[in-house]
Design a protein around this motif. Structure first.
Motif, PDB file in Angstrom:
ATOM      1  N   GLU A 275       0.830  -1.195   0.000  1.00  0.00           N
ATOM      2  CA  GLU A 275       0.000   0.000   0.000  1.00  0.00           C
ATOM      3  C   GLU A 275       0.868   1.249   0.000  1.00  0.00           C
ATOM      4  O   GLU A 275       1.957   1.261   0.583  1.00  0.00           O
ATOM      5  CB  GLU A 275      -0.928   0.032   1.213  1.00  0.00           C
ATOM      6  CG  GLU A 275      -1.993  -1.036   1.215  1.00  0.00           C
ATOM      7  CD  GLU A 275      -2.972  -0.879   2.362  1.00  0.00           C
ATOM      8  OE1 GLU A 275      -4.013  -1.562   2.355  1.00  0.00           O
ATOM      9  OE2 GLU A 275      -2.681  -0.080   3.283  1.00  0.00           O
ATOM     10  N   LEU A 276       0.338   2.269  -0.635  1.00  0.00           N
ATOM     11  CA  LEU A 276       1.011   3.560  -0.653  1.00  0.00           C
ATOM     12  C   LEU A 276      -0.018   4.623  -0.311  1.00  0.00           C
ATOM     13  O   LEU A 276      -1.043   4.754  -0.972  1.00  0.00           O
ATOM     14  CB  LEU A 276       1.608   3.836  -2.034  1.00  0.00           C
ATOM     15  CG  LEU A 276       2.613   4.977  -2.159  1.00  0.00           C
ATOM     16  CD1 LEU A 276       3.819   4.738  -1.254  1.00  0.00           C
ATOM     17  CD2 LEU A 276       3.060   5.137  -3.600  1.00  0.00           C
ATOM     18  N   ARG A 277       0.239   5.381   0.751  1.00  0.00           N
ATOM     19  CA  ARG A 277      -0.716   6.383   1.227  1.00  0.00           C
ATOM     20  C   ARG A 277      -0.217   7.785   0.876  1.00  0.00           C
ATOM     21  O   ARG A 277       0.160   8.564   1.735  1.00  0.00           O
ATOM     22  CB  ARG A 277      -0.941   6.227   2.732  1.00  0.00           C
ATOM     23  CG  ARG A 277      -1.578   4.897   3.098  1.00  0.00           C
ATOM     24  CD  ARG A 277      -1.641   4.649   4.581  1.00  0.00           C
ATOM     25  NE  ARG A 277      -2.276   3.372   4.850  1.00  0.00           N
ATOM     26  CZ  ARG A 277      -3.547   3.216   5.186  1.00  0.00           C
ATOM     27  NH1 ARG A 277      -4.326   4.283   5.306  1.00  0.00           N
ATOM     28  NH2 ARG A 277      -4.054   2.022   5.405  1.00  0.00           N
ATOM     29  N   LEU A 278      -0.221   8.050  -0.424  1.00  0.00           N
ATOM     30  CA  LEU A 278       0.179   9.357  -0.936  1.00  0.00           C
ATOM     31  C   LEU A 278      -0.924   9.882  -1.841  1.00  0.00           C
ATOM     32  O   LEU A 278      -1.405   9.163  -2.723  1.00  0.00           O
ATOM     33  CB  LEU A 278       1.489   9.256  -1.737  1.00  0.00           C
ATOM     34  CG  LEU A 278       2.769   8.959  -0.954  1.00  0.00           C
ATOM     35  CD1 LEU A 278       3.937   8.798  -1.918  1.00  0.00           C
ATOM     36  CD2 LEU A 278       3.061  10.067   0.043  1.00  0.00           C
ATOM     37  N   GLU A 279      -1.319  11.126  -1.633  1.00  0.00           N
ATOM     38  CA  GLU A 279      -2.353  11.718  -2.471  1.00  0.00           C
ATOM     39  C   GLU A 279      -1.903  11.775  -3.933  1.00  0.00           C
ATOM     40  O   GLU A 279      -0.755  12.080  -4.239  1.00  0.00           O
ATOM     41  CB  GLU A 279      -2.668  13.138  -1.984  1.00  0.00           C
ATOM     42  CG  GLU A 279      -3.357  13.196  -0.626  1.00  0.00           C
ATOM     43  CD  GLU A 279      -4.820  12.804  -0.696  1.00  0.00           C
ATOM     44  OE1 GLU A 279      -5.365  12.716  -1.824  1.00  0.00           O
ATOM     45  OE2 GLU A 279      -5.422  12.585   0.364  1.00  0.00           O
ATOM     46  N   LYS A 280      -2.826  11.430  -4.830  1.00  0.00           N
ATOM     47  CA  LYS A 280      -2.619  11.529  -6.273  1.00  0.00           C
ATOM     48  C   LYS A 280      -1.388  10.751  -6.732  1.00  0.00           C
ATOM     49  O   LYS A 280      -0.657  11.190  -7.625  1.00  0.00           O
ATOM     50  CB  LYS A 280      -2.512  12.999  -6.689  1.00  0.00           C
ATOM     51  CG  LYS A 280      -3.749  13.821  -6.351  1.00  0.00           C
ATOM     52  CD  LYS A 280      -3.587  15.266  -6.768  1.00  0.00           C
ATOM     53  CE  LYS A 280      -4.839  16.072  -6.411  1.00  0.00           C
ATOM     54  NZ  LYS A 280      -4.729  17.489  -6.799  1.00  0.00           N
ATOM     55  N   SER A 281      -1.177   9.577  -6.144  1.00  0.00           N
ATOM     56  CA  SER A 281      -0.002   8.767  -6.500  1.00  0.00           C
ATOM     57  C   SER A 281      -0.355   7.586  -7.395  1.00  0.00           C
ATOM     58  O   SER A 281       0.531   6.892  -7.885  1.00  0.00           O
ATOM     59  CB  SER A 281       0.676   8.251  -5.229  1.00  0.00           C
ATOM     60  OG  SER A 281      -0.193   7.357  -4.533  1.00  0.00           O
ATOM     61  N   HIS A 282      -1.636   7.348  -7.608  1.00  0.00           N
ATOM     62  CA  HIS A 282      -2.069   6.114  -8.265  1.00  0.00           C
ATOM     63  C   HIS A 282      -1.496   5.958  -9.674  1.00  0.00           C
ATOM     64  O   HIS A 282      -1.001   4.888 -10.033  1.00  0.00           O
ATOM     65  CB  HIS A 282      -3.589   6.069  -8.327  1.00  0.00           C
ATOM     66  CG  HIS A 282      -4.261   6.108  -6.992  1.00  0.00           C
ATOM     67  ND1 HIS A 282      -3.796   6.834  -5.929  1.00  0.00           N
ATOM     68  CD2 HIS A 282      -5.394   5.514  -6.538  1.00  0.00           C
ATOM     69  CE1 HIS A 282      -4.590   6.681  -4.887  1.00  0.00           C
ATOM     70  NE2 HIS A 282      -5.579   5.895  -5.236  1.00  0.00           N
ATOM     71  N   SER A 283      -1.580   7.021 -10.477  1.00  0.00           N
ATOM     72  CA  SER A 283      -1.173   6.891 -11.876  1.00  0.00           C
ATOM     73  C   SER A 283       0.311   6.591 -12.022  1.00  0.00           C
ATOM     74  O   SER A 283       0.724   5.873 -12.938  1.00  0.00           O
ATOM     75  CB  SER A 283      -1.525   8.173 -12.651  1.00  0.00           C
ATOM     76  OG  SER A 283      -0.865   9.293 -12.082  1.00  0.00           O
ATOM     77  N   SER A 284       1.131   7.119 -11.144  1.00  0.00           N
ATOM     78  CA  SER A 284       2.579   6.940 -11.270  1.00  0.00           C
ATOM     79  C   SER A 284       3.123   5.756 -10.481  1.00  0.00           C
ATOM     80  O   SER A 284       4.238   5.305 -10.754  1.00  0.00           O
ATOM     81  CB  SER A 284       3.303   8.215 -10.824  1.00  0.00           C
ATOM     82  OG  SER A 284       2.954   8.555  -9.492  1.00  0.00           O
ATOM     83  N   HIS A 285       2.347   5.225  -9.522  1.00  0.00           N
ATOM     84  CA  HIS A 285       2.890   4.189  -8.650  1.00  0.00           C
ATOM     85  C   HIS A 285       2.176   2.842  -8.734  1.00  0.00           C
ATOM     86  O   HIS A 285       2.713   1.837  -8.243  1.00  0.00           O
ATOM     87  CB  HIS A 285       2.857   4.655  -7.185  1.00  0.00           C
ATOM     88  CG  HIS A 285       3.813   5.770  -6.881  1.00  0.00           C
ATOM     89  ND1 HIS A 285       3.477   7.095  -6.997  1.00  0.00           N
ATOM     90  CD2 HIS A 285       5.107   5.746  -6.471  1.00  0.00           C
ATOM     91  CE1 HIS A 285       4.509   7.842  -6.664  1.00  0.00           C
ATOM     92  NE2 HIS A 285       5.510   7.059  -6.346  1.00  0.00           N
ATOM     93  N   LEU A 286       0.981   2.782  -9.332  1.00  0.00           N
ATOM     94  CA  LEU A 286       0.229   1.525  -9.317  1.00  0.00           C
ATOM     95  C   LEU A 286       0.984   0.388  -9.992  1.00  0.00           C
ATOM     96  O   LEU A 286       1.133  -0.702  -9.427  1.00  0.00           O
ATOM     97  CB  LEU A 286      -1.137   1.722  -9.989  1.00  0.00           C
ATOM     98  CG  LEU A 286      -2.024   0.463 -10.064  1.00  0.00           C
ATOM     99  CD1 LEU A 286      -2.291  -0.100  -8.678  1.00  0.00           C
ATOM    100  CD2 LEU A 286      -3.336   0.789 -10.785  1.00  0.00           C
ATOM    101  N   THR A 287       1.492   0.612 -11.196  1.00  0.00           N
ATOM    102  CA  THR A 287       2.201  -0.460 -11.894  1.00  0.00           C
ATOM    103  C   THR A 287       3.491  -0.849 -11.178  1.00  0.00           C
ATOM    104  O   THR A 287       3.896  -2.011 -11.204  1.00  0.00           O
ATOM    105  CB  THR A 287       2.514  -0.048 -13.347  1.00  0.00           C
ATOM    106  OG1 THR A 287       3.243   1.189 -13.344  1.00  0.00           O
ATOM    107  CG2 THR A 287       1.225   0.130 -14.141  1.00  0.00           C
ATOM    108  N   VAL A 288       4.132   0.133 -10.529  1.00  0.00           N
ATOM    109  CA  VAL A 288       5.351  -0.167  -9.766  1.00  0.00           C
ATOM    110  C   VAL A 288       5.017  -1.069  -8.579  1.00  0.00           C
ATOM    111  O   VAL A 288       5.726  -2.049  -8.302  1.00  0.00           O
ATOM    112  CB  VAL A 288       6.014   1.131  -9.282  1.00  0.00           C
ATOM    113  CG1 VAL A 288       7.221   0.818  -8.401  1.00  0.00           C
ATOM    114  CG2 VAL A 288       6.436   1.994 -10.465  1.00  0.00           C
ATOM    115  N   LEU A 289       3.933  -0.760  -7.866  1.00  0.00           N
ATOM    116  CA  LEU A 289       3.523  -1.591  -6.731  1.00  0.00           C
ATOM    117  C   LEU A 289       3.192  -3.011  -7.177  1.00  0.00           C
ATOM    118  O   LEU A 289       3.518  -3.986  -6.486  1.00  0.00           O
ATOM    119  CB  LEU A 289       2.301  -0.971  -6.043  1.00  0.00           C
ATOM    120  CG  LEU A 289       2.531   0.284  -5.203  1.00  0.00           C
ATOM    121  CD1 LEU A 289       1.206   0.747  -4.596  1.00  0.00           C
ATOM    122  CD2 LEU A 289       3.549   0.036  -4.104  1.00  0.00           C
ATOM    123  N   ILE A 290       2.520  -3.128  -8.324  1.00  0.00           N
ATOM    124  CA  ILE A 290       2.182  -4.461  -8.836  1.00  0.00           C
ATOM    125  C   ILE A 290       3.442  -5.263  -9.109  1.00  0.00           C
ATOM    126  O   ILE A 290       3.560  -6.422  -8.682  1.00  0.00           O
ATOM    127  CB  ILE A 290       1.332  -4.343 -10.116  1.00  0.00           C
ATOM    128  CG1 ILE A 290      -0.048  -3.756  -9.800  1.00  0.00           C
ATOM    129  CG2 ILE A 290       1.184  -5.708 -10.786  1.00  0.00           C
ATOM    130  CD1 ILE A 290      -0.856  -3.404 -11.027  1.00  0.00           C
TER     131      ILE A 290
END
Length: 229
Positions: A29-44
């Motif tokens: 999980e990453l709890r940063l505002e507006k981080s989804h577009s830049s971090h989702l694929t990295v987390l996966i």
């Protein structure tokens, strides 16, 4: 073996999880505002690497279906659709509210005596909400609610309700009844999405990858910027 990747992007929390035959293998999980577009694929990719799994091992991808953040839901839905299309695997959509209720009910003592009411902030005095039993049965379907002292009075008169989610704090000052309980700090999680996705996988409840759209619950209103003269 059934390996399911789950994505939760409906709130400010960007969350991914892996379940193997219904058992949680890993979560990030990453709890940063507006981080989804830049971090989702990295987390996966990091989650797959840390659990010694590959995209080719996946049997399905599950995504939090909404309601919630319009932008977040769009990002999660697009990522899930892209993976399912590329890997030729099924897409599973899980209600954000139902998953939130599931993750609370699973760890609540004497849960059978309560109704579970997740509330997601929809700005001002409005929330997205629903009502579930401890077994996940829908008592009231997902709907936008305007919060005031009369909200859910009929249900509170006959049942003990537990409220949680990032919209519940707005409701607490409006109530004065022993039948209302509140939990703080509860955010949507991909682990709950994955647990419900396993059940959907067994029932073969899949969504059309080409035409899937998240459940926004309300129409999105956009405005055109004013032209300066």
């Amino acid at each position: 073996m059934t390996l399911i990747l789950s994505l939760e992007t409906s709130s400010s929390v960007c969350s991914v999880a892996l379940h193997r035959d219904g058992q949680l293998v890993g979560q990030s999980e990453l709890r940063l505002e507006k981080s989804h577009s830049s971090h989702l694929t990295v987390l996966i990719q990091q989650l797959l690497d840390n659990t010694s799994c590959t995209l080719q091992d996946l049997a399905a991808v599950a995504v939090s279906d909404g309601p919630g953040s319009y932008t977040g839901l769009r990002i999660g839905g697009a990522a899930a659709k892209g993976l399912c299309y590329a890997l030729t695997i099924p897409l599973i959509a899980v209600s954000t509210l139902q998953a939130l209720a599931y993750q609370v009910a699973a760890f609540t003592p004497r849960a059978e005596g309560l109704l579970f009411c997740p509330m997601l902030d929809a700005r001002r005095m409005e929330v997205y909400s629903a009502l579930y039993t401890h077994e996940g049965q829908e008592v009231l379907g997902p709907a936008p609610l305007i919060l005031d002292s009369d909200t859910l009075t009929e249900q509170l008169a006959h049942h003990r309700l537990l409220f949680f989610g990032n919209g519940a704090a707005k409701f607490e000052p409006l109530l004065n009844t022993p039948n209302a309980g509140f939990l703080r700090g509860i955010e949507p999680s991909a682990s709950a999405v994955g647990a419900l996705a396993q059940q959907a996988f067994q029932r073969q409840e899949f969504r059309d990858v080409a035409y899937y759209e998240p459940f926004y619950l309300k129409e999105v209103h956009t405005t055109t910027p004013k032209v300066r003269t």
